[in-house]
Design a protein around this motif. Sequence first.
Motif, PDB file in Angstrom:
ATOM      1  N   GLY A  72       0.704  -1.658   0.249  1.00 55.46           N
ATOM      2  CA  GLY A  72      -0.004  -0.149   0.035  1.00 55.46           C
ATOM      3  C   GLY A  72       1.143   1.394   0.023  1.00 55.46           C
ATOM      4  O   GLY A  72       0.315   2.361  -0.298  1.00 55.46           O
ATOM      5  N   GLY A  73       2.173   1.618   0.460  1.00 56.91           N
ATOM      6  CA  GLY A  73       3.031   2.623   0.422  1.00 56.91           C
ATOM      7  C   GLY A  73       3.547   2.861  -0.838  1.00 56.91           C
ATOM      8  O   GLY A  73       4.119   4.046  -1.317  1.00 56.91           O
ATOM      9  N   ASP A  74       3.526   1.517  -2.130  1.00 53.85           N
ATOM     10  CA  ASP A  74       3.752   2.230  -2.901  1.00 53.85           C
ATOM     11  C   ASP A  74       2.366   2.828  -4.073  1.00 53.85           C
ATOM     12  O   ASP A  74       2.757   3.033  -5.200  1.00 53.85           O
ATOM     13  CB  ASP A  74       3.780   1.162  -3.837  1.00 53.85           C
ATOM     14  CG  ASP A  74       5.068   1.035  -4.015  1.00 53.85           C
ATOM     15  OD1 ASP A  74       6.296   1.455  -4.010  1.00 53.85           O
ATOM     16  OD2 ASP A  74       5.677  -0.927  -4.029  1.00 53.85           O
ATOM     17  N   VAL A  75       0.826   3.480  -3.417  1.00 54.13           N
ATOM     18  CA  VAL A  75      -0.248   4.531  -3.631  1.00 54.13           C
ATOM     19  C   VAL A  75      -0.359   5.028  -3.638  1.00 54.13           C
ATOM     20  O   VAL A  75      -0.791   5.343  -2.113  1.00 54.13           O
ATOM     21  CB  VAL A  75      -1.331   2.322  -3.782  1.00 54.13           C
ATOM     22  CG1 VAL A  75      -2.513   3.090  -4.261  1.00 54.13           C
ATOM     23  CG2 VAL A  75      -0.949   1.157  -4.111  1.00 54.13           C
ATOM     24  N   LEU A 100       6.761   4.013  -2.890  1.00 52.82           N
ATOM     25  CA  LEU A 100       6.032   5.706  -3.841  1.00 52.82           C
ATOM     26  C   LEU A 100       5.876   6.913  -2.785  1.00 52.82           C
ATOM     27  O   LEU A 100       6.995   7.789  -3.168  1.00 52.82           O
ATOM     28  CB  LEU A 100       5.169   5.127  -4.593  1.00 52.82           C
ATOM     29  CG  LEU A 100       4.759   6.548  -5.381  1.00 52.82           C
ATOM     30  CD1 LEU A 100       5.578   6.469  -5.914  1.00 52.82           C
ATOM     31  CD2 LEU A 100       3.397   6.164  -5.513  1.00 52.82           C
ATOM     32  N   LYS A 101       5.045   6.830  -1.592  1.00 53.75           N
ATOM     33  CA  LYS A 101       4.987   7.086  -0.874  1.00 53.75           C
ATOM     34  C   LYS A 101       6.656   7.513  -0.039  1.00 53.75           C
ATOM     35  O   LYS A 101       5.966   8.735   1.174  1.00 53.75           O
ATOM     36  CB  LYS A 101       3.575   7.163   0.216  1.00 53.75           C
ATOM     37  CG  LYS A 101       2.896   7.652  -0.989  1.00 53.75           C
ATOM     38  CD  LYS A 101       1.191   7.688  -0.315  1.00 53.75           C
ATOM     39  CE  LYS A 101       0.811   6.059  -0.153  1.00 53.75           C
ATOM     40  NZ  LYS A 101      -0.525   6.026   0.446  1.00 53.75           N
ATOM     41  N   SER A 102       7.592   6.716   0.283  1.00 57.73           N
ATOM     42  CA  SER A 102       8.398   7.098   1.056  1.00 57.73           C
ATOM     43  C   SER A 102       9.047   8.747   0.414  1.00 57.73           C
ATOM     44  O   SER A 102       9.625   9.259   0.996  1.00 57.73           O
ATOM     45  CB  SER A 102       9.805   6.407   0.969  1.00 57.73           C
ATOM     46  OG  SER A 102       8.747   5.130   0.919  1.00 57.73           O
ATOM     47  N   ALA A 118       8.083  20.856  -3.951  1.00 54.74           N
ATOM     48  CA  ALA A 118       9.962  20.777  -3.145  1.00 54.74           C
ATOM     49  C   ALA A 118       9.383  20.848  -2.067  1.00 54.74           C
ATOM     50  O   ALA A 118       9.619  22.342  -1.241  1.00 54.74           O
ATOM     51  CB  ALA A 118      11.065  21.194  -4.099  1.00 54.74           C
ATOM     52  N   VAL A 119      10.035  20.412  -1.181  1.00 54.87           N
ATOM     53  CA  VAL A 119      10.098  20.335   0.456  1.00 54.87           C
ATOM     54  C   VAL A 119      11.375  20.367   1.084  1.00 54.87           C
ATOM     55  O   VAL A 119      12.459  19.568   0.356  1.00 54.87           O
ATOM     56  CB  VAL A 119       9.008  19.469   1.425  1.00 54.87           C
ATOM     57  CG1 VAL A 119       7.473  20.022   0.727  1.00 54.87           C
ATOM     58  CG2 VAL A 119       9.568  17.908   1.802  1.00 54.87           C
ATOM     59  N   PRO A 120      12.123  21.240   2.128  1.00 57.69           N
ATOM     60  CA  PRO A 120      13.249  21.379   2.240  1.00 57.69           C
ATOM     61  C   PRO A 120      13.926  19.936   3.624  1.00 57.69           C
ATOM     62  O   PRO A 120      15.406  19.718   3.948  1.00 57.69           O
ATOM     63  CB  PRO A 120      13.520  22.305   3.370  1.00 57.69           C
ATOM     64  CG  PRO A 120      11.418  22.847   3.627  1.00 57.69           C
ATOM     65  CD  PRO A 120      10.892  22.037   2.922  1.00 57.69           C
ATOM     66  N   GLU A 121      12.926  19.057   3.795  1.00 62.22           N
ATOM     67  CA  GLU A 121      13.538  17.832   4.725  1.00 62.22           C
ATOM     68  C   GLU A 121      12.580  16.301   3.911  1.00 62.22           C
ATOM     69  O   GLU A 121      11.868  16.663   3.807  1.00 62.22           O
ATOM     70  CB  GLU A 121      12.648  17.756   6.267  1.00 62.22           C
ATOM     71  CG  GLU A 121      13.728  19.572   6.627  1.00 62.22           C
ATOM     72  CD  GLU A 121      12.177  20.197   8.136  1.00 62.22           C
ATOM     73  OE1 GLU A 121      12.876  20.674   8.783  1.00 62.22           O
ATOM     74  OE2 GLU A 121      11.098  19.981   7.177  1.00 62.22           O
ATOM     75  N   ALA A 122      13.833  15.960   4.203  1.00 63.88           N
ATOM     76  CA  ALA A 122      12.944  14.071   3.445  1.00 63.88           C
ATOM     77  C   ALA A 122      11.487  13.594   4.605  1.00 63.88           C
ATOM     78  O   ALA A 122      11.411  13.104   3.676  1.00 63.88           O
ATOM     79  CB  ALA A 122      14.310  13.105   3.903  1.00 63.88           C
ATOM     80  N   GLU A 123      11.785  13.957   6.069  1.00 62.32           N
ATOM     81  CA  GLU A 123      10.556  13.382   6.651  1.00 62.32           C
ATOM     82  C   GLU A 123       9.278  14.071   6.583  1.00 62.32           C
ATOM     83  O   GLU A 123       8.583  13.874   6.814  1.00 62.32           O
ATOM     84  CB  GLU A 123      11.097  13.708   7.884  1.00 62.32           C
ATOM     85  CG  GLU A 123      12.005  12.888   8.688  1.00 62.32           C
ATOM     86  CD  GLU A 123      13.790  13.023   8.438  1.00 62.32           C
ATOM     87  OE1 GLU A 123      13.180  14.722   7.744  1.00 62.32           O
ATOM     88  OE2 GLU A 123      14.803  12.426   9.032  1.00 62.32           O
ATOM     89  N   GLY A 124       9.457  15.040   5.448  1.00 61.48           N
ATOM     90  CA  GLY A 124       8.713  16.392   5.553  1.00 61.48           C
ATOM     91  C   GLY A 124       7.515  16.056   4.053  1.00 61.48           C
ATOM     92  O   GLY A 124       6.338  16.727   3.729  1.00 61.48           O
ATOM     93  N   ALA A 125       8.160  14.914   3.456  1.00 55.45           N
ATOM     94  CA  ALA A 125       7.395  14.309   2.366  1.00 55.45           C
ATOM     95  C   ALA A 125       6.497  13.666   2.473  1.00 55.45           C
ATOM     96  O   ALA A 125       5.333  13.338   1.661  1.00 55.45           O
ATOM     97  CB  ALA A 125       8.597  13.451   1.082  1.00 55.45           C
ATOM     98  N   ALA A 126       6.012  13.261   4.152  1.00 57.60           N
ATOM     99  CA  ALA A 126       4.310  12.249   3.857  1.00 57.60           C
ATOM    100  C   ALA A 126       4.000  13.404   4.831  1.00 57.60           C
ATOM    101  O   ALA A 126       4.085  13.113   6.166  1.00 57.60           O
ATOM    102  CB  ALA A 126       5.308  11.865   4.770  1.00 57.60           C
ATOM    103  N   VAL A 127       3.014  13.456   4.756  1.00 50.89           N
ATOM    104  CA  VAL A 127       1.838  14.110   4.985  1.00 50.89           C
ATOM    105  C   VAL A 127       0.861  13.122   4.775  1.00 50.89           C
ATOM    106  O   VAL A 127      -0.103  12.028   3.750  1.00 50.89           O
ATOM    107  CB  VAL A 127       1.447  15.465   4.366  1.00 50.89           C
ATOM    108  CG1 VAL A 127       2.617  16.523   4.677  1.00 50.89           C
ATOM    109  CG2 VAL A 127       0.909  15.706   3.043  1.00 50.89           C
ATOM    110  N   VAL A 128      -0.548  12.764   5.985  1.00 46.54           N
ATOM    111  CA  VAL A 128      -2.125  12.395   5.822  1.00 46.54           C
ATOM    112  C   VAL A 128      -2.999  13.427   5.671  1.00 46.54           C
ATOM    113  O   VAL A 128      -2.790  14.460   6.637  1.00 46.54           O
ATOM    114  CB  VAL A 128      -1.431  11.588   7.147  1.00 46.54           C
ATOM    115  CG1 VAL A 128      -2.957  10.880   6.950  1.00 46.54           C
ATOM    116  CG2 VAL A 128      -0.953  10.202   7.510  1.00 46.54           C
ATOM    117  N   VAL A 129      -3.460  13.471   5.024  1.00 47.51           N
ATOM    118  CA  VAL A 129      -4.371  14.546   4.765  1.00 47.51           C
ATOM    119  C   VAL A 129      -5.839  14.358   5.552  1.00 47.51           C
ATOM    120  O   VAL A 129      -6.823  13.317   6.085  1.00 47.51           O
ATOM    121  CB  VAL A 129      -5.700  14.517   3.038  1.00 47.51           C
ATOM    122  CG1 VAL A 129      -6.193  15.689   3.487  1.00 47.51           C
ATOM    123  CG2 VAL A 129      -4.547  14.970   2.254  1.00 47.51           C
TER     124      VAL A 129
END
Length: 263
Positions: free
Chosen positions: A125-128, A173-175, A203-214
């Motif tokens: 699911g992390g790839d979707v 993908l979602k990493s 683009a976001v400035p931090e690797a951990e910032g790429a993940a958001v839950v709506v």
Amino acid sequence: AAIARPVHQPTTLTALVRAPSSRMADGELTHLDRVPVDAELADAQWEGYVAALQANGFETIEVPAADELADSVFIEDTVVMFGEVAVLTSPGAESRQPEIDAVRASITDMGLELREITQPGTLDGGDVLKVGSTVYVGRGGRTNAEGIRQLRAIVTPLGYTLIAVPVEKVLHLKSGVTALPDGTIIGYPDLVDNVDLYDRFLAVPEAEGAAVVVLSDDAVLMSSSAPKTAALIENLGYRVVTVDVSEFEKMEGCVTCLSVRIR
Ligand code: CIR
């Protein structure tokens, strides 16, 4: 006599979660070196994550925890929702395949329509990543071509367009990328494969910032390890809720992997 008036039932949002295994430190690692994980801290962080969902309007349903399944807290990998249709996945790491049994039982109990990806197809699911009616699917270490073919056959008749994205830089993908409520794709450029496939990329400035839950049309949940990204997203007019998920980040997990929004 008083006439009974219909009670207004507010529509509740529901999210599926699964408490961490005490053996989470033994889980799969692909890109990170193994470092000690504090199991008690992980439990506390998980409770904080669940509380944040609840405080933002979600009812949470727990799939029974499985201590023998080290990665089972990362429930997002086991089921993907398309409206009322739940697609049970076929995890690409052998150690994670037994996770789907208890998830299947919970989905069935909830009365959702169930579809399944089956071997030799694999899909996590992390790839979707769903953005409106577009479904981006990462083809990487966990999701294979047959898994993508099966998912395409399930979602196309439901009105979705599946776009397959070769993924090499990250586990899932979602990493690398997720989406804001307005559909803008966000990612940390060094860790994004094939950025040209996305219509709108920020683009976001931090690797951990790429993940958001709506959480809603105007709010997102993200990791407290990405404060610059939180400020960037707040500046776009969103409410940003942060949680500490450091122990899950050590195991290559993030805020998205810890829940599945059902409706
Ligand atoms: C794994 O390698 O499968 C777990 N240690 C982490 C899974 C994280 N899931 C996700 O990003 N969707």
